[in-house]
Motif scaffolding. Sequence first.
Motif, PDB file in Angstrom:
ATOM      1  N   ARG A 313      -7.911 -87.966  13.765  1.00 14.41           N
ATOM      2  CA  ARG A 313      -7.351 -89.226  13.263  1.00 14.41           C
ATOM      3  C   ARG A 313      -5.888 -89.362  13.623  1.00 14.41           C
ATOM      4  N   SER A 314      -5.218 -88.239  13.784  1.00 13.58           N
ATOM      5  CA  SER A 314      -3.784 -88.302  14.090  1.00 13.58           C
ATOM      6  C   SER A 314      -3.488 -88.884  15.460  1.00 13.58           C
ATOM      7  N   HIS A 315      -4.489 -88.947  16.338  1.00 18.26           N
ATOM      8  CA  HIS A 315      -4.270 -89.526  17.662  1.00 18.26           C
ATOM      9  C   HIS A 315      -4.172 -91.048  17.614  1.00 18.26           C
ATOM     10  N   PHE A 316      -4.569 -91.654  16.497  1.00 18.38           N
ATOM     11  CA  PHE A 316      -4.592 -93.110  16.415  1.00 18.38           C
ATOM     12  C   PHE A 316      -3.527 -93.591  15.417  1.00 18.38           C
ATOM     13  N   LYS A 317      -2.700 -94.523  15.861  1.00 16.33           N
ATOM     14  CA  LYS A 317      -1.634 -95.098  15.032  1.00 16.33           C
ATOM     15  C   LYS A 317      -2.023 -96.518  14.628  1.00 16.33           C
ATOM     16  N   GLU A 318      -1.508 -96.965  13.431  1.00 12.92           N
ATOM     17  CA  GLU A 318      -1.810 -98.304  12.947  1.00 12.92           C
ATOM     18  C   GLU A 318      -0.652 -99.241  13.265  1.00 12.92           C
ATOM     19  N   ASP A 319      -1.010-100.482  13.561  1.00  9.67           N
ATOM     20  CA  ASP A 319       0.042-101.484  13.735  1.00  9.67           C
ATOM     21  C   ASP A 319       0.398-102.078  12.381  1.00  9.67           C
ATOM     22  N   GLN A 320       1.250-103.111  12.390  1.00  9.35           N
ATOM     23  CA  GLN A 320       1.734-103.671  11.135  1.00  9.35           C
ATOM     24  C   GLN A 320       0.649-104.402  10.361  1.00  9.35           C
ATOM     25  N   ASN A 321      -0.437-104.726  11.076  1.00  9.11           N
ATOM     26  CA  ASN A 321      -1.538-105.408  10.413  1.00  9.11           C
ATOM     27  C   ASN A 321      -2.615-104.430   9.928  1.00  9.11           C
ATOM     28  N   GLY A 322      -2.363-103.153  10.111  1.00  7.44           N
ATOM     29  CA  GLY A 322      -3.331-102.155   9.663  1.00  7.44           C
ATOM     30  C   GLY A 322      -4.438-101.865  10.661  1.00  7.44           C
ATOM     31  N   ASN A 323      -4.303-102.408  11.877  1.00  9.76           N
ATOM     32  CA  ASN A 323      -5.300-102.142  12.917  1.00  9.76           C
ATOM     33  C   ASN A 323      -4.897-100.893  13.712  1.00  9.76           C
ATOM     34  N   TYR A 324      -5.896-100.168  14.174  1.00  4.88           N
ATOM     35  CA  TYR A 324      -5.616 -98.946  14.943  1.00  4.88           C
ATOM     36  C   TYR A 324      -5.343 -99.286  16.400  1.00  4.88           C
ATOM     37  N   LEU A 325      -4.278 -98.685  16.916  1.00  6.00           N
ATOM     38  CA  LEU A 325      -3.928 -98.876  18.329  1.00  6.00           C
ATOM     39  C   LEU A 325      -4.744 -97.913  19.195  1.00  6.00           C
ATOM     40  N   PRO A 326      -5.083 -98.292  20.440  1.00  8.70           N
ATOM     41  CA  PRO A 326      -5.820 -97.380  21.331  1.00  8.70           C
ATOM     42  C   PRO A 326      -4.977 -96.132  21.647  1.00  8.70           C
ATOM     43  N   PHE A 327      -5.694 -95.048  21.852  1.00  9.06           N
ATOM     44  CA  PHE A 327      -5.027 -93.818  22.278  1.00  9.06           C
ATOM     45  C   PHE A 327      -5.219 -93.676  23.788  1.00  9.06           C
ATOM     46  N   GLU A 328      -4.134 -93.578  24.512  1.00  8.35           N
ATOM     47  CA  GLU A 328      -4.159 -93.461  25.964  1.00  8.35           C
ATOM     48  C   GLU A 328      -3.216 -92.342  26.381  1.00  8.35           C
ATOM     49  N   LYS A 329      -3.713 -91.488  27.279  1.00  8.13           N
ATOM     50  CA  LYS A 329      -2.862 -90.383  27.721  1.00  8.13           C
ATOM     51  C   LYS A 329      -3.441 -89.735  28.984  1.00  8.13           C
ATOM     52  N   SER A 330      -2.553 -89.202  29.821  1.00  5.88           N
ATOM     53  CA  SER A 330      -2.955 -88.405  30.979  1.00  5.88           C
ATOM     54  C   SER A 330      -2.870 -86.938  30.568  1.00  5.88           C
ATOM     55  N   LEU A 331      -3.997 -86.249  30.591  1.00  2.00           N
ATOM     56  CA  LEU A 331      -4.087 -84.878  30.084  1.00  2.00           C
ATOM     57  C   LEU A 331      -4.151 -83.888  31.241  1.00  2.00           C
ATOM     58  N   ASP A 332      -3.451 -82.795  31.105  1.00  2.00           N
ATOM     59  CA  ASP A 332      -3.497 -81.730  32.114  1.00  2.00           C
ATOM     60  C   ASP A 332      -4.827 -80.993  32.037  1.00  2.00           C
ATOM     61  N   LEU A 333      -5.376 -80.701  33.214  1.00  2.00           N
ATOM     62  CA  LEU A 333      -6.589 -79.891  33.270  1.00  2.00           C
ATOM     63  C   LEU A 333      -6.200 -78.423  33.179  1.00  2.00           C
ATOM     64  N   LYS A 334      -6.692 -77.763  32.180  1.00  2.00           N
ATOM     65  CA  LYS A 334      -6.355 -76.355  31.977  1.00  2.00           C
ATOM     66  C   LYS A 334      -7.451 -75.485  32.593  1.00  2.00           C
ATOM     67  N   LEU A 335      -7.104 -74.846  33.720  1.00  2.00           N
ATOM     68  CA  LEU A 335      -8.041 -73.994  34.446  1.00  2.00           C
ATOM     69  C   LEU A 335      -7.562 -72.549  34.418  1.00  2.00           C
ATOM     70  N   PRO A 336      -8.475 -71.588  34.526  1.00  2.00           N
ATOM     71  CA  PRO A 336      -8.056 -70.176  34.562  1.00  2.00           C
ATOM     72  C   PRO A 336      -7.196 -69.895  35.791  1.00  2.00           C
ATOM     73  N   ASP A 337      -6.418 -68.848  35.724  1.00  2.00           N
ATOM     74  CA  ASP A 337      -5.613 -68.441  36.872  1.00  2.00           C
ATOM     75  C   ASP A 337      -6.518 -68.153  38.064  1.00  2.00           C
ATOM     76  N   GLY A 338      -6.121 -68.636  39.222  1.00  2.00           N
ATOM     77  CA  GLY A 338      -6.909 -68.428  40.427  1.00  2.00           C
ATOM     78  C   GLY A 338      -7.981 -69.464  40.655  1.00  2.00           C
ATOM     79  N   VAL A 339      -8.067 -70.470  39.760  1.00  2.00           N
ATOM     80  CA  VAL A 339      -9.040 -71.549  39.900  1.00  2.00           C
ATOM     81  C   VAL A 339      -8.297 -72.873  39.979  1.00  2.00           C
TER      82      VAL A 339
END
Length: 412
Positions: A313-339
């Motif tokens: 739930r913490s990924h979603f923020k509310e606007d002033q009207n109480g509506n939830y804003l979309p969550f958008e983000k570019s996430l790093d791909l976590k791969l093992p060393d050597g991959v």
Amino acid sequence: MALENNRYETDNLTEAISDDVDTETEKSERNKKNDNAKGGKHNILILIFSFVIAMSVWLYVMSMEDGEYEKTINLVPVQIVGATELEYSNNMSVISGYDNTVNVTLKGKRTDVNKYTVNDIYAYVDVSKIDSADRQMLTVSVEALPDVSITVISPTAIAVYADVIDTKDVPVVVKPYYTIDGAYFVDTDKITKSIDFVEVTGPVSVLQNVECAVAESNIGKLTGSVKSTTSIYLVDKKGTKIQNPYLKTDADMVEITIPVYLRKYIKLTYEYDEKVFEDYNLDISLEFDSVCIIGEVLKVSSIDEICVLTLTRSHFKEDQNGNYLPFEKSLDLKLPDGVKTEDDISSVYIRAEITKRKTDPPVNEPTVTTPATSEPSVTTPSVTEPVTPASNVTEPAVTDAVISAPVETQSP
């Protein structure tokens, strides 16, 4: 009288015939005795003649065994001795002469001579006395052999070339030979070797032709990274193998490490707690559903998917009207060393939206009342007749009659 005379004549004839028969038998016996005597003498002569021949042969053989016999043994290799002394004393090395042969003639008893072969003869030249880098004619010597003498050595001398010794470093080139399945591959740029250079020592005129040292290894089918130890050999600029016993290297073996990589497609996923979002509509989208990864076989084979994010739930923020804003983000791909990903994809874009589910108001169920008596009672509505005045007649309001009836229930 006549009868007696005839009998007398018959007896005389019989005696005469008997005498003749005895005479022939005696002759036959005498002849046999004579023939046996002659046969015995003939056999004795044959025995004497055979003995004389046997003695002659034996005397001839003995004379040949005891006499002088010569035999030439061809293509006896000539060994080079004194090369170490030549190197230490004059810093020189022999560059030719190691492939010469000579013919050696032996003399002695036949049995002694015939017991020697080319492998028993040691012919050599001594190069320790060479003092100049030039062509030298050296006398061939042969070690003495028991019971025979060496009468001829042909040729008596061979040509040997000597040169000054020098050193240089040449690179080690790896040439592995293998087969591999389609999902696997080898990054040739990452093949490593235990040594990168070897120091080569030898005659200057030969050393200048050395281009590199080659390490070949026939590994077979690859299904994982391997290490292989193999010998090295020297080649010239054309890649031709140099076979010269007077060239020396400071290393004879090299260890090759061949890393084998696996190519595999894996899923990109996300997670969330359904209880946390049970009152919400959740819409999630990823930039990629899957990616192709490459790496060491053991590491890649154990990966089937990657979870890029666990939503809360913490990924979603509310606007002033109480509506939830979309969550958008570019996430790093976590791969093992050597991959890594094949297309060098290092991140993935995610978008998530939540909206609160609309809930309908609760529906009240009608109340059912059961009368005390088993017989239903019917209430007749009352009807009021309006009074119509004589004038100024006004239409009265009509009220709908309400009819209420109890719900009939049936006893079980």
